[in-house]
Design a protein around this motif. Structure first.
Motif, mmCIF file in Angstrom:
data_model
loop_
_atom_site.group_PDB
_atom_site.id
_atom_site.type_symbol
_atom_site.label_atom_id
_atom_site.label_comp_id
_atom_site.label_asym_id
_atom_site.label_seq_id
_atom_site.Cartn_x
_atom_site.Cartn_y
_atom_site.Cartn_z
ATOM 1 N N PHE A 178 36.479 -42.369 32.612
ATOM 2 C CA PHE A 178 37.110 -41.589 31.554
ATOM 3 C C PHE A 178 36.196 -40.410 31.242
ATOM 4 O O PHE A 178 34.969 -40.543 31.256
ATOM 5 N N GLY A 179 36.784 -39.264 30.913
ATOM 6 C CA GLY A 179 35.960 -38.098 30.619
ATOM 7 C C GLY A 179 36.551 -37.201 29.555
ATOM 8 O O GLY A 179 37.775 -37.087 29.407
ATOM 9 N N ALA A 180 35.667 -36.561 28.797
ATOM 10 C CA ALA A 180 36.045 -35.561 27.795
ATOM 11 C C ALA A 180 34.837 -34.665 27.589
ATOM 12 O O ALA A 180 33.698 -35.138 27.615
ATOM 13 N N HIS A 181 35.075 -33.380 27.395
ATOM 14 C CA HIS A 181 33.910 -32.514 27.161
ATOM 15 C C HIS A 181 33.504 -32.582 25.706
ATOM 16 O O HIS A 181 34.329 -32.584 24.795
ATOM 17 N N LEU A 182 32.193 -32.652 25.501
ATOM 18 C CA LEU A 182 31.625 -32.850 24.169
ATOM 19 C C LEU A 182 31.275 -31.529 23.495
ATOM 20 O O LEU A 182 31.125 -31.471 22.272
ATOM 21 N N ASP A 183 31.153 -30.462 24.266
ATOM 22 C CA ASP A 183 30.720 -29.187 23.691
ATOM 23 C C ASP A 183 31.868 -28.437 23.051
ATOM 24 O O ASP A 183 33.028 -28.560 23.434
ATOM 25 N N SER A 184 31.524 -27.616 22.068
ATOM 26 C CA SER A 184 32.451 -26.652 21.477
ATOM 27 C C SER A 184 32.101 -25.268 22.001
ATOM 28 O O SER A 184 31.134 -25.098 22.761
ATOM 29 N N VAL A 185 32.867 -24.270 21.620
ATOM 30 C CA VAL A 185 32.441 -22.889 21.821
ATOM 31 C C VAL A 185 31.491 -22.515 20.686
ATOM 32 O O VAL A 185 31.418 -23.202 19.659
ATOM 33 N N LEU A 186 30.764 -21.416 20.856
ATOM 34 C CA LEU A 186 29.828 -20.992 19.819
ATOM 35 C C LEU A 186 30.525 -20.645 18.512
ATOM 36 O O LEU A 186 29.946 -20.782 17.433
ATOM 37 N N PHE B 256 47.029 -33.983 27.213
ATOM 38 C CA PHE B 256 46.703 -32.662 26.666
ATOM 39 C C PHE B 256 47.775 -32.336 25.637
ATOM 40 O O PHE B 256 48.959 -32.593 25.870
ATOM 41 N N THR B 257 47.378 -31.766 24.497
ATOM 42 C CA THR B 257 48.379 -31.405 23.481
ATOM 43 C C THR B 257 48.508 -29.901 23.274
ATOM 44 O O THR B 257 49.219 -29.467 22.382
ATOM 45 N N GLY B 258 47.843 -29.096 24.105
ATOM 46 C CA GLY B 258 48.052 -27.662 24.078
ATOM 47 C C GLY B 258 46.947 -26.890 23.396
ATOM 48 O O GLY B 258 46.295 -27.383 22.472
ATOM 49 N N ALA B 259 46.779 -25.632 23.852
ATOM 50 C CA ALA B 259 45.731 -24.760 23.327
ATOM 51 C C ALA B 259 46.341 -23.498 22.730
ATOM 52 O O ALA B 259 47.088 -23.565 21.754
ATOM 53 N N GLU B 260 46.083 -22.343 23.372
ATOM 54 C CA GLU B 260 46.495 -21.068 22.771
ATOM 55 C C GLU B 260 47.898 -20.630 23.149
ATOM 56 O O GLU B 260 48.435 -19.676 22.570
ATOM 57 N N VAL B 261 48.526 -21.328 24.102
ATOM 58 C CA VAL B 261 49.875 -20.960 24.542
ATOM 59 C C VAL B 261 50.878 -21.218 23.413
ATOM 60 O O VAL B 261 50.734 -22.161 22.626
ATOM 61 N N LEU B 262 51.922 -20.389 23.354
ATOM 62 C CA LEU B 262 52.914 -20.512 22.290
ATOM 63 C C LEU B 262 53.916 -21.623 22.597
ATOM 64 O O LEU B 262 54.381 -21.777 23.721
ATOM 65 N N LYS B 263 54.259 -22.367 21.580
ATOM 66 C CA LYS B 263 55.241 -23.434 21.711
ATOM 67 C C LYS B 263 56.641 -22.849 21.858
ATOM 68 O O LYS B 263 57.014 -21.911 21.143
ATOM 69 N N THR B 264 57.407 -23.391 22.793
ATOM 70 C CA THR B 264 58.753 -22.888 23.025
ATOM 71 C C THR B 264 59.737 -23.530 22.049
ATOM 72 O O THR B 264 59.467 -24.599 21.480
ATOM 73 N N LYS C 254 33.180 -44.766 45.134
ATOM 74 C CA LYS C 254 33.355 -45.895 44.218
ATOM 75 C C LYS C 254 34.250 -45.544 43.027
ATOM 76 O O LYS C 254 34.759 -46.444 42.360
ATOM 77 N N ILE C 255 34.415 -44.257 42.748
ATOM 78 C CA ILE C 255 35.241 -43.832 41.613
ATOM 79 C C ILE C 255 36.693 -43.826 42.068
ATOM 80 O O ILE C 255 37.110 -42.976 42.849
ATOM 81 N N LYS C 256 37.474 -44.769 41.591
ATOM 82 C CA LYS C 256 38.858 -44.932 42.041
ATOM 83 C C LYS C 256 39.850 -44.162 41.186
ATOM 84 O O LYS C 256 40.942 -43.835 41.657
ATOM 85 N N VAL C 257 39.493 -43.914 39.926
ATOM 86 C CA VAL C 257 40.393 -43.236 38.991
ATOM 87 C C VAL C 257 39.554 -42.360 38.074
ATOM 88 O O VAL C 257 38.494 -42.798 37.599
ATOM 89 N N TYR C 258 40.005 -41.123 37.830
ATOM 90 C CA TYR C 258 39.401 -40.304 36.794
ATOM 91 C C TYR C 258 40.477 -39.889 35.806
ATOM 92 O O TYR C 258 41.517 -39.331 36.189
ATOM 93 N N LEU C 259 40.214 -40.145 34.510
ATOM 94 C CA LEU C 259 41.164 -39.832 33.435
ATOM 95 C C LEU C 259 40.506 -38.864 32.461
ATOM 96 O O LEU C 259 39.409 -39.138 31.951
ATOM 97 N N ASN C 260 41.174 -37.734 32.197
ATOM 98 C CA ASN C 260 40.589 -36.660 31.402
ATOM 99 C C ASN C 260 41.372 -36.446 30.109
ATOM 100 O O ASN C 260 42.605 -36.423 30.112
ATOM 101 N N PHE C 261 40.637 -36.264 29.008
ATOM 102 C CA PHE C 261 41.270 -36.098 27.696
ATOM 103 C C PHE C 261 40.624 -34.902 26.990
ATOM 104 O O PHE C 261 39.506 -34.977 26.496
ATOM 105 N N ASP C 262 41.350 -33.802 26.971
ATOM 106 C CA ASP C 262 40.845 -32.538 26.443
ATOM 107 C C ASP C 262 41.879 -31.982 25.473
ATOM 108 O O ASP C 262 42.958 -31.565 25.878
ATOM 109 N N MET C 263 41.563 -32.021 24.182
ATOM 110 C CA MET C 263 42.456 -31.567 23.112
ATOM 111 C C MET C 263 43.662 -32.508 23.000
ATOM 112 O O MET C 263 44.716 -32.248 23.556
ATOM 113 N N ILE C 264 43.500 -33.599 22.285
ATOM 114 C CA ILE C 264 44.569 -34.594 22.173
ATOM 115 C C ILE C 264 45.149 -34.668 20.760
ATOM 116 O O ILE C 264 45.885 -35.596 20.443
ATOM 117 N N ALA C 265 44.841 -33.673 19.909
ATOM 118 C CA ALA C 265 45.334 -33.730 18.527
ATOM 119 C C ALA C 265 45.676 -32.351 17.991
ATOM 120 O O ALA C 265 45.482 -32.061 16.806
#
Length: 517
Positions: A280-288, A428-436, A348-359
């Motif tokens: 499982f993976g998620a990035h911990l850093d923010s932008v400045l 993913f729940t979306g970033a700067e793109v506009l909702k349709t 050995k890594i059989k699955v990678y699951l990524n979670f970036d912006m889930i809320a």
């Protein structure tokens, strides 16, 4: 958008308990620990507590948790400490990276003839101006003659064909002490900047190329520190500068550009087959610019809470939880991690699951499109990615929650794993793109507004979270953790080609395009 009600945190526990019996053959056997009992312990309030701690860390460290800052170091210490206490084997993996910070808005103006002041992009990043400081630009305050370098004006009809500044020969006769005006094209921005500096330029201006889709202000990165000030402009601004013969230009940037050290935090459970790793993976850093509580405190907090609750289970397969550094600087942490693993370890890594912006507050529930079922945009993930997508689809279907696919665009840390053939998926729940309007009808919220109006801004705080999206996605992470922890048949082939044969160039970065060119 109307705030979600308090029943959603409670739902995170119930969702996993409801879904797991319906997932199918990948579910745990009857002799394994009861997943429904585990589910009751994984709740959105636990995730929110981690988010509050990340907010506190940002508040105590200048409002940011960016890699290379004390705020990131404190975030990594918090995560590592929680995981060690839960019994994980924790590795803090250091790596060097090019740190960049802009201290003041840049200045670009034609002093003579026909004086003109160009509008800068502010430090907040919005609104985008006529020009912007390139990441890794040096500092400087220079007033000097402007000299065009091998420009193609009017632009060629073929995008990406300009070679302006790409060869040292382009600078034949270039007067030392001038500012170089160059055009986007075939080579990386850093090549242009270094060629200009080597020719004696005291500054560099790189403008967009001019074809449809290549006219906006360049917001690029040099990838490594350079010594002279370098800015990117819109095609219109560059064309305007090129049109006035004998121009004298004032260019000013104030930056910190240096090599610093940051970290990945990698935690392995003490249980399970080490030859069958579910990562499982998620990035911990923010932008400045801000604390990054949705981007990506939400994904980090989600996988952390799940890790804390599943760590004591004697699972069949080994679980690995990864918290990446420097994702916001083009996936540097996950790239470093994948690059340092041997082919045997990658196998050995059989699955990678990524979670970036889930809320995201104006969210859409998006699942990475492992099988390219929409047949548009990026192609499918490696073999097995379609099965991961189906698992998440089943989860949302059982809860009668709408969901849509989203492409593997290379914008997040699945990119390096896909490049070496590891089955990948995530949410993913979306970033700067506009909702349709169609998405607003499915998920609520406001059409015509970004999924996250505080994306990469100082307002990405604890108040920038949808509790409903957080609860639903936390339940999805927990479901995947339990299913894959006990599955006898993980997604993907039993064997795959050597990673070196699979590694391909993939789009990276956080801006929908390669920001280095």
């Amino acid at each position: 958008m109307r705030r979600t009600t308090r029943r959603w945190p409670v739902m995170a526990a119930a969702t996993v308990a409801l879904v797991l019996p319906l997932i199918g053959p990948a579910s745990p056997a009857a002799a394994d620990p009861d997943p429904a009992a585990l589910a009751k312990a994984i709740t959105a309030p636990g995730v929110k507590q981690h988010l509050r701690e990340l907010q506190r860390i940002a508040d105590a460290n200048g409002g940011t948790r960016a890699s290379g800052t004390p705020g990131f170091d404190a975030s990594a210490t918090y995560v590592a400490g929680k995981l060690r206490k839960a019994g994980y084997k924790v590795t803090v993996q250091p790596f060097e990276f090019p740190y960049f910070e802009e201290l003041a808005e840049p200045v670009l103006e034609r002093v003579s003839p026909s004086p003109r002041v160009f509008v800068p992009t502010p430090l907040s990043g919005t609104p985008i101006g006529e020009f912007d400081t390139m990441t890794q630009s040096g500092s400087g305050d220079v007033t000097a003659p402007l000299r065009a370098v091998d420009l193609t004006l009017p632009p060629s009809p073929t995008p990406g064909s300009s070679t302006s500044g790409c060869e040292a020969a382009d600078f034949a006769g270039f007067p030392a002490g001038a500012i170089a005006l160059m055009q986007r094209g075939t080579c990386d921005f850093v090549v242009k900047a270094r060629n200009a500096a080597a020719a004696g330029a005291v500054g560099a201006i790189i403008f967009n190329e001019g074809q449809p889709g290549r006219t906006a202000t360049l917001q690029g990165t040099l990838g490594e520190p350079v010594t002279i000030p370098v800015v990117g402009t819109s095609f219109a601004a560059g064309e305007n500068l090129a049109a006035v013969a004998g121009s004298v230009v004032h260019l000013k940037t104030q930056t910190i550009s240096q090599i610093r050290t940051t970290y990945n935090v990698i935690a392995d459970s003490k249980w399970g087959d080490g030859n069958k790793i579910v990562q499982f993976g998620a990035h911990l850093d923010s932008v400045l610019a801000g604390p990054g509580i949705n981007d990506n405190g939400s994904g980090s907090a989600g996988i952390l809470e799940v890790a804390l609750k599943v760590g004591a289970l004697p699972t069949r397969n080994k679980l690995r939880f990864s918290f990446w550094g420097a994702e916001e600087l083009n996936l540097l942490g996950s790239e470093h991690y994948v690059d340092t693993l041997s082919p045997a370890e990658l196998g050995k890594i059989k699955v990678y699951l990524n979670f970036d912006m889930i809320a995201s507050p104006n969210y859409a529930l998006q699942i990475y499109d492992g099988d390219d079922s929409d047949a548009v945009g990026a192609g499918p993930g490696p073999e097995g990615s379609a099965e991961i997508e189906k698992l998440f689809e089943k989860y949302f279907d059982v809860l009668r929650q709408p969901h849509i696919g989203t492409d593997f665009t290379g914008r997040s840390d699945y990119g390096p794993f896909i490049a070496v053939g590891i089955p990948s998926g995530g949410l993913f729940t979306g970033a700067e793109v506009l909702k349709t309007p169609e998405q607003a009808a499915l998920f609520g919220g406001t059409a015509g507004q970004p999924y996250d109006g505080c994306y990469h801004q100082s307002c990405d705080t604890i108040n920038n979270i949808s509790d409903k999206a957080l609860a639903l996605n936390t339940g999805a992470i927990a479901t995947a953790a339990v299913v894959y922890a006990y599955s006898r048949d993980l997604p993907g082939p039993d064997t795959r080609p050597a990673p070196a044969a699979l590694r391909t160039l993939h789009t990276s970065g956080a801006d929908h395009h390669d920001p280095t060119r």
